[in-house]
Design a protein around this motif. Structure first.
Motif, PDB file in Angstrom:
ATOM      1  N   GLU A   1       0.828  -1.216   0.000  1.00 24.79           N
ATOM      2  CA  GLU A   1       0.000   0.000   0.000  1.00 24.79           C
ATOM      3  C   GLU A   1       0.855   1.256   0.000  1.00 24.79           C
ATOM      4  O   GLU A   1       0.715   2.107  -0.878  1.00 24.79           O
ATOM      5  N   CYS A   2       1.722   1.385   1.008  1.00 25.15           N
ATOM      6  CA  CYS A   2       2.510   2.622   1.141  1.00 25.15           C
ATOM      7  C   CYS A   2       3.922   2.497   0.578  1.00 25.15           C
ATOM      8  O   CYS A   2       4.660   3.475   0.529  1.00 25.15           O
ATOM      9  N   ARG A   3       4.332   1.289   0.177  1.00 22.56           N
ATOM     10  CA  ARG A   3       5.639   1.015  -0.433  1.00 22.56           C
ATOM     11  C   ARG A   3       6.818   1.331   0.492  1.00 22.56           C
ATOM     12  O   ARG A   3       7.907   1.638   0.036  1.00 22.56           O
ATOM     13  N   ARG A   4       6.601   1.277   1.822  1.00 19.73           N
ATOM     14  CA  ARG A   4       7.676   1.510   2.782  1.00 19.73           C
ATOM     15  C   ARG A   4       8.099   0.195   3.416  1.00 19.73           C
ATOM     16  O   ARG A   4       7.313  -0.746   3.484  1.00 19.73           O
ATOM     17  N   ASP A   5       9.339   0.188   3.913  1.00 20.55           N
ATOM     18  CA  ASP A   5       9.830  -0.969   4.663  1.00 20.55           C
ATOM     19  C   ASP A   5       9.188  -0.922   6.039  1.00 20.55           C
ATOM     20  O   ASP A   5       9.384   0.034   6.798  1.00 20.55           O
ATOM     21  N   ALA A   6       8.407  -1.942   6.375  1.00 23.25           N
ATOM     22  CA  ALA A   6       7.672  -1.962   7.627  1.00 23.25           C
ATOM     23  C   ALA A   6       8.586  -2.234   8.819  1.00 23.25           C
ATOM     24  O   ALA A   6       8.213  -1.952   9.953  1.00 23.25           O
ATOM     25  N   GLY A   7       9.762  -2.798   8.603  1.00 26.76           N
ATOM     26  CA  GLY A   7      10.649  -3.139   9.703  1.00 26.76           C
ATOM     27  C   GLY A   7      10.379  -4.525  10.260  1.00 26.76           C
ATOM     28  O   GLY A   7      11.018  -4.946  11.217  1.00 26.76           O
ATOM     29  N   TYR A   8       9.403  -5.218   9.700  1.00 27.75           N
ATOM     30  CA  TYR A   8       9.040  -6.573  10.105  1.00 27.75           C
ATOM     31  C   TYR A   8       8.398  -7.254   8.906  1.00 27.75           C
ATOM     32  O   TYR A   8       8.016  -6.593   7.942  1.00 27.75           O
ATOM     33  N   VAL A   9       8.284  -8.564   8.953  1.00 26.60           N
ATOM     34  CA  VAL A   9       7.625  -9.301   7.869  1.00 26.60           C
ATOM     35  C   VAL A   9       6.129  -9.034   7.959  1.00 26.60           C
ATOM     36  O   VAL A   9       5.509  -9.207   9.005  1.00 26.60           O
TER      37      VAL A   9
END
Length: 112
Positions: free
Chosen positions: A84-92
């Motif tokens: 959705e936001c194309r960011r690295d969430a920092g977790y799977v």
């Protein structure tokens, strides 16, 4: 077709191992056929089955190549990117949500 020998849970003879047990020993089945099966009874459900392989016919695990390591790192990094936001969430990202937590629950505030 011959049937496989079946052993009860924790009663398999020495010299046989499951895939996980082989991996813990640094081995892999190496194309051999299943030698036997292990049966773990469960209440009100069918028993769990695990296939057993001969340890003496197992082969060593293939070493990780730089190309395999890079491909694995790329695949794991892709599981962290929110579609959705194309960011690295920092977790799977959980497959049940399919997106990062802020995108899935936009109205909720994080506790500070």
């Amino acid at each position: 077709m011959a049937t496989l020998p079946t052993y009860r849970w924790r009663l398999a003879p020495d010299g046989l191992a499951t895939r996980r047990q082989l991996r813990a020993l640094g081995l892999r089945p190496g194309g051999q056929d299943v030698a036997a099966q292990l049966e773990r009874p469960r209440r009100r459900r069918e028993p769990l089955l695990a296939y057993l392989y001969l340890i003496e016919q197992a082969k060593p695990v293939r070493p990780m190549t730089p190309a395999k390591r890079a491909a694995l790192a790329k695949a794991n990094a892709a599981r962290r990117i929110c579609p959705e936001c194309r960011r690295d969430a920092g977790y799977v990202i959980p497959p049940t949500l399919g997106m990062c937590t802020p995108c899935a629950f936009p109205g909720e505030q994080r506790a500070a």
